[in-house]
Write a protein that holds these residues in place. Structure first.
Motif, short mmCIF file in Angstrom:
data_model
loop_
_atom_site.label_atom_id
_atom_site.label_comp_id
_atom_site.label_asym_id
_atom_site.label_seq_id
_atom_site.Cartn_x
_atom_site.Cartn_y
_atom_site.Cartn_z
N LEU A 50 9.12 0.11 -9.48
CA LEU A 50 10.49 -0.32 -9.17
C LEU A 50 11.36 -0.31 -10.42
N ALA A 51 10.80 -0.78 -11.54
CA ALA A 51 11.57 -0.82 -12.78
C ALA A 51 11.93 0.58 -13.25
N SER A 52 10.97 1.49 -13.18
CA SER A 52 11.22 2.85 -13.68
C SER A 52 12.22 3.60 -12.82
N ARG A 53 12.38 3.18 -11.56
CA ARG A 53 13.33 3.86 -10.68
C ARG A 53 14.72 3.24 -10.70
N SER A 54 14.88 2.10 -11.39
CA SER A 54 16.17 1.42 -11.38
C SER A 54 17.18 2.21 -12.19
N ARG A 55 18.46 1.95 -11.95
CA ARG A 55 19.54 2.65 -12.65
C ARG A 55 19.48 2.40 -14.15
N LYS A 56 18.97 1.23 -14.54
CA LYS A 56 18.89 0.87 -15.96
C LYS A 56 18.09 1.89 -16.74
N TYR A 57 17.05 2.48 -16.09
CA TYR A 57 16.19 3.45 -16.76
C TYR A 57 16.42 4.87 -16.24
N GLN A 58 17.62 5.12 -15.77
CA GLN A 58 17.90 6.42 -15.15
C GLN A 58 17.65 7.58 -16.09
N GLU A 59 17.97 7.38 -17.39
CA GLU A 59 17.85 8.49 -18.33
C GLU A 59 16.41 8.69 -18.82
N THR A 60 15.57 7.63 -18.72
CA THR A 60 14.24 7.72 -19.31
C THR A 60 13.11 7.56 -18.32
N ARG A 61 13.40 7.29 -17.05
CA ARG A 61 12.32 6.99 -16.11
C ARG A 61 11.36 8.17 -15.99
N SER A 62 10.09 7.81 -15.78
CA SER A 62 9.07 8.84 -15.62
C SER A 62 8.51 8.87 -14.22
N SER A 100 2.47 10.34 -11.76
CA SER A 100 3.43 9.45 -12.41
C SER A 100 2.74 8.32 -13.17
N HIS A 101 1.51 7.93 -12.73
CA HIS A 101 0.76 6.89 -13.44
C HIS A 101 0.12 7.43 -14.71
N ILE A 102 -0.15 8.73 -14.76
CA ILE A 102 -0.83 9.32 -15.91
C ILE A 102 0.14 9.97 -16.88
N VAL A 103 1.11 10.70 -16.36
CA VAL A 103 2.04 11.47 -17.19
C VAL A 103 3.36 10.71 -17.34
N PHE A 137 0.32 -5.47 -7.49
CA PHE A 137 1.67 -5.99 -7.70
C PHE A 137 2.27 -5.44 -8.99
N GLY A 138 1.47 -5.39 -10.05
CA GLY A 138 1.96 -4.88 -11.33
C GLY A 138 2.36 -3.42 -11.25
N ILE A 139 1.56 -2.61 -10.56
CA ILE A 139 1.87 -1.18 -10.40
C ILE A 139 3.20 -1.01 -9.67
N VAL A 140 3.40 -1.81 -8.62
CA VAL A 140 4.64 -1.72 -7.85
C VAL A 140 5.84 -2.14 -8.70
N GLN A 141 5.66 -3.18 -9.54
CA GLN A 141 6.77 -3.61 -10.40
C GLN A 141 7.16 -2.52 -11.38
N GLU A 142 6.15 -1.87 -11.96
CA GLU A 142 6.43 -0.78 -12.89
C GLU A 142 7.19 0.35 -12.19
N HIS A 169 0.83 -1.20 0.00
CA HIS A 169 0.00 0.00 0.00
C HIS A 169 0.87 1.26 0.00
N LEU A 170 1.91 1.25 0.83
CA LEU A 170 2.81 2.40 0.88
C LEU A 170 3.53 2.60 -0.45
N ALA A 171 3.90 1.49 -1.10
CA ALA A 171 4.60 1.58 -2.38
C ALA A 171 3.66 2.01 -3.50
N CYS A 172 2.48 1.41 -3.54
CA CYS A 172 1.54 1.65 -4.65
C CYS A 172 0.85 3.00 -4.53
N THR A 173 0.35 3.33 -3.36
CA THR A 173 -0.44 4.55 -3.19
C THR A 173 0.41 5.79 -2.95
#
Length: 539
Positions: free
Chosen positions: A288-300, A506-509, A281-286, A213-217
């Motif tokens: 986590l992925a967007s915040r990883s170093r791999k997507y540092q240049e493009t994360r939203s 962040s979910h919309i834009v 779970f899917g929202i939280v995975q997205e 809940h803390l991660a998703c909301t």
């Protein structure tokens, strides 16, 4: 070395024994194929006594794989070599030769090294291993080559068994994951031991739901969740404070959606094990992925949800493409009229840190930019509230799903018809062979081949159409889910705190590019954009 030695030991009868088990479980319990250490010790002592030998040293390796760990990394093998060079024993005795090791390109040469240093190598089950002749050396190699092969087969069989059990929805062992407890299943394994199943532990499951809940909301990361739980007095199973790495692992564990996993194998959803719904779970995975170093240049997604700006993490300079960062100036002391003197801005890092050329502004006032984004979100929420779920579903059923469903229905009928025709032709060829048909076997053979091709072609077309239909139904499900999300966000947004607002944005834009004069270009999340396009078409 053993200390209780007799006064005199006959030369050539001093024995060093090695006992080894591959896993810690084999230390005291018998396994399928390998004797445990107490049994190995008993058998070797009996064998030495029957031959009049004296055991002067006993070494044991616990949980050491003879197939995976090479000799140079095994302390006991190195100790044995050292004792051999010091002439401290004459006979090397093991329960079976594969206790020395199971590596085909190494273990035979360990044995040969010992023999070349005048150490006789014996097994209590297989006798002496000699290398006096070329045949002896060949047999020595073949013995350990077979042992190596058996280890590989055992590994494959174990892995296959684990995958099969996982596919069937059975827990395959290991440390009990947080959120669950072990319960007796009533099933027995090959060792006649009762195996366990997982069951949800409601006390721990409540903590897990709080984490997600803390991660998703609120968009909390692992460190912030750990700080929150520890500050509120929540402890882990060991009664200690939570560590961010543990929470990071928990947030990525698909088991909490009720799916068991073994390597690349996943089970169907086990509803009784589900603690977190797939959507959350899917929202939280997205996130986590967007915040990883791999997507540092493009994360939203916002790298954190602290602060009072809506767009930290997904706003960029439209002139140079650099990510904008938040800067604050002023003393923070209120003016006479009570207004704040601090100035918070989105600043171009290229411009402020002089990393390169940029012809844009140095910074943009946060409240001006956020007001534009806030207005955009309210426009989206108004559009969503203007249409009803039934209208969306009616549009999809009319324009897409209904046609696809009819197409699948027709192909199924065509497949059945083609298969029936094929069966008739096959029955006709039997009558042809008995002279009861007007058609020759050659004519029927050609017709059967043509009908088989037609039937197979229809079956392939049916599979493609079914996959397309299933994909569309999944899309509609996701689509209506997005509609529900937007309605919930619309209800939450105005009264939410900044952390929740930033997470909603962040979910919309997906990305905001800003140019001189506060000209803004907004790229929406693709699923949101598709949804809004459909709303435009319906309305």
């Amino acid at each position: 070395m053993r200390q209780d030695l007799p006064a005199y030991i006959e030369p050539g009868t001093r024995v060093l024994c090695l006992y080894r088990v591959s896993t810690a479980k084999q230390l005291y319990h018998d396994s399928n194929n390998e004797a445990d250490i107490p049994m190995q010790r008993l058998r070797c002592r009996e064998y030495a006594e029957s031959r009049g030998w004296t055991i002067v040293c006993e070494l044991q390796e616990e949980g050491i794989s003879g197939h995976k760990v090479r000799a140079e990394n095994r302390d006991k093998i190195q100790m044995i070599k050292e004792y051999a060079q010091q002439k401290k024993f004459d006979i090397f005795l093991v329960f079976m030769f594969d206790r020395i090791g199971r590596i085909a390109d190494e273990t035979p040469f360990v044995v040969e090294w010992l023999v070349n240093h005048q150490i006789r190598v014996w097994s209590a089950e297989e006798g002496e291993q000699r290398i006096d002749s070329h045949t002896d050396r060949l047999l020595n190699y073949i013995r350990f080559w077979q042992a190596d092969g058996e280890s590989q087969k055992t590994s494959i069989r174990t892995a296959n068994s684990m995958h099969i059990l996982t596919e069937q929805g059975y827990y395959t062992g290991g440390t009990c994951p947080y959120g669950y407890s072990l319960v007796k299943s009533g099933r027995m394994n090959k060792r006649k031991q009762e195996v366990h199943d997982l069951a949800v532990c409601e006390e721990e499951a409540a903590v897990l739901r709080l984490m997600f809940h803390l991660a998703c909301t609120y968009g909390y990361g692992a460190q912030r969740i750990a700080n929150y739980l520890n500050g509120q007095g929540y402890k882990n199973r060991a009664g200690e404070n939570w560590h961010p790495a543990t929470i990071q692992s928990i947030l990525r564990n698909v088991l909490y959606t009720g799916v068991l996993r073994s390597g690349d194998t996943y089970s169907p959803v086990q509803e009784d094990l589900c603690i977190i719904d797939r959507k959350t779970f899917g929202i939280v995975q997205e996130m986590l992925a967007s915040r990883s170093r791999k997507y540092q240049e493009t994360r939203s997604a916002p790298i954190n949800t602290r602060g009072s700006s809506l767009l930290s993490g997904n706003i960029f300079c439209g002139h140079c493409g650099s990510r904008l960062c938040i800067t604050t100036s002023g003393q923070g002391r209120p003016r006479a009229d009570g207004t704040d003197t601090r100035r918070t801005r989105y600043c171009c890092q290229t411009k402020t840190r002089k990393h390169g050329l940029c012809d844009g502004q140095t910074g943009y006032t946060v409240h001006k930019v956020d007001k534009i984004i806030d207005s955009l979100l309210h426009e989206i929420f108004t559009k969503v509230n203007s249409i009803k779920r039934e209208e969306i579903l009616r549009e999809w059923n009319r324009a897409d799903l209904l046609a696809k469903k009819n197409h699948v229905k027709k192909l199924r009928l065509d497949c059945v018809k083609a298969e029936n025709e094929l069966e008739k032709l096959r029955e006709e060829i039997v009558r042809s062979l008995t002279g009861e048909s007007v058609f020759s076997p050659e004519m029927l053979k050609s017709a059967i081949l043509a009908q088989e091709q037609k039937w197979q072609s229809l079956c392939q077309a049916l599979k493609t159409a079914e996959d397309d239909l299933n994909g569309s139904e999944d899309y509609v499900s996701n689509f209506t889910g997005k509609y529900t999300d937007l309605l919930q966000w619309a209800d939450l947004y105005d009264d939410a705190d900044m952390a929740v607002k930033k997470t909603i944005v962040s979910h919309i834009v997906d990305r905001v590019d800003i140019f001189r004069g506060y000209e803004i270009r907004v790229r929406l999340n693709i699923s949101i954009e598709q949804f809004l396009n459909t709303i435009e078409r319906i309305s």
